[in-house]
Design an enzyme around this catalytic site. Sequence first.
Site, PDB file in Angstrom:
ATOM      1  N   GLY A 108       0.823  -1.191   0.000  1.00  0.00           N
ATOM      2  CA  GLY A 108       0.000   0.000   0.000  1.00  0.00           C
ATOM      3  C   GLY A 108       0.865   1.252   0.000  1.00  0.00           C
ATOM      4  N   SER A 156       2.458   0.941   3.770  1.00  0.00           N
ATOM      5  CA  SER A 156       2.641  -0.334   4.447  1.00  0.00           C
ATOM      6  C   SER A 156       2.836  -1.450   3.426  1.00  0.00           C
ATOM      7  CB  SER A 156       1.433  -0.663   5.329  1.00  0.00           C
ATOM      8  OG  SER A 156       0.265  -0.798   4.547  1.00  0.00           O
ATOM      9  N   LYS A 195       0.693  -6.649   8.560  1.00  0.00           N
ATOM     10  CA  LYS A 195       0.767  -5.320   7.966  1.00  0.00           C
ATOM     11  C   LYS A 195       1.956  -4.610   8.599  1.00  0.00           C
ATOM     12  CE  LYS A 195      -2.004  -1.185   6.993  1.00  0.00           C
ATOM     13  NZ  LYS A 195      -3.348  -0.559   7.113  1.00  0.00           N
ATOM     14  N   ASP A 220     -11.690   5.660   3.355  1.00  0.00           N
ATOM     15  CA  ASP A 220     -11.041   5.018   2.194  1.00  0.00           C
ATOM     16  C   ASP A 220     -11.813   3.767   1.786  1.00  0.00           C
ATOM     17  OD1 ASP A 220      -9.254   4.703   0.157  1.00  0.00           O
ATOM     18  OD2 ASP A 220      -7.671   3.803   1.377  1.00  0.00           O
TER      19      ASP A 220
END
Length: 387
Positions: free
Chosen positions: A110, A113, A130, A217
Amino acid sequence: MVVSISARFRATGQLSAKIARSNINISPGDALAQAKAIEKDFAKNASSEDHYNSLVAAFQPEPQNDSPSGLPTTTGNSARLEPPQLEPAEDEPTGISFGRYRNCKHHSMGGSSTIFKSRDPASKELVALKVTSNWVQPHDAHRESRLLKRLGGDETHILTILETETLRGEFILVFPYYPLTLVDIMEKGRSSHLPRIFRQVAKALSFVHANGVIHRDIKPGNILLKSEEGPAFLCDFGTAWAMDDHHPDEKADHKVIEIGTTCYRPPETLFGFREYGTEVDIWAFGCVIAEAENGAPLFEAGELGTDLRLILSIFQSLGTPTLNTWPEANRFPDFSKMLFNEFPSQPWQTLLPNVSSEALNLVENMVTYSQQKRFSADQILKHPYLM
């Protein structure tokens, strides 16, 4: 990406030493040969010199049966590889570990991350790690962990957080591993399971909003699925805003406007409105439903993903708003600064030709300029499309 010869030479030496320590029976020549192959792959996949250095630092070979005990199990910076074409076999060593999680496989990346797939050594269950290091507001991994600890659960359809750990400056969040996202379902064409999936997402949003949280998001990639039929879980609260847990500089009347992802961004934020509420999630969710049902994004932000291109697409679809048709825009700092071409609104049947009347009606009540007229998550749950 270019790395100097001297830097690559040093990296090869570091990798060779790690390999030699993990296997006392390997010859120096074989260790060096393996290190050269690994280093070459890192140099090929790295997007920057920092990325390259993080790959070298994160590499930790699996110890052999007769290697010395007590080898370290933690690594440094996360290995930020580009997603591979094929995932490594389950038993194929990757040389990447985080704490007690060994043989971690790169899953996705991402903006702030990297996600790794691994197996819990105790339960043997698959987990997702993550890994975050540096982030810029509104991204905040610590806030995300706090929110998920009180919001997550099977009954809320919000991703459960299993544990967190800090290793050498990186903050790691551990979740159950789910093999699919809504993106995977959408790529196969319209699914008959969409109403059930979206009902579960609406339940998650209802719970999130009732607790004073704005996700900010909503997009297909942030809807995880256990199977093509569900259940569905809302994930990635890294940029979420919470009434009782937000950055000191981001008060309720002065939130950041750089939220959302490209074609799912709500129009009020595109015009500088910082006092927005949960309605931004509803707009994005409506865009997701429209895309999944119709087979194409409702709006386009262009190849570069610019705000102006997205505004043009919205106006060409819903019509150019005025202060009479969108009175809330009178409070938007940037709305009156521009003159727009006047586009007529398109019939929803034209915008979504492949969508049922029930789905179309729901989207129409979610993707509307007026924030006050957008359905709430609770209203969405009562809509016939989800029944």
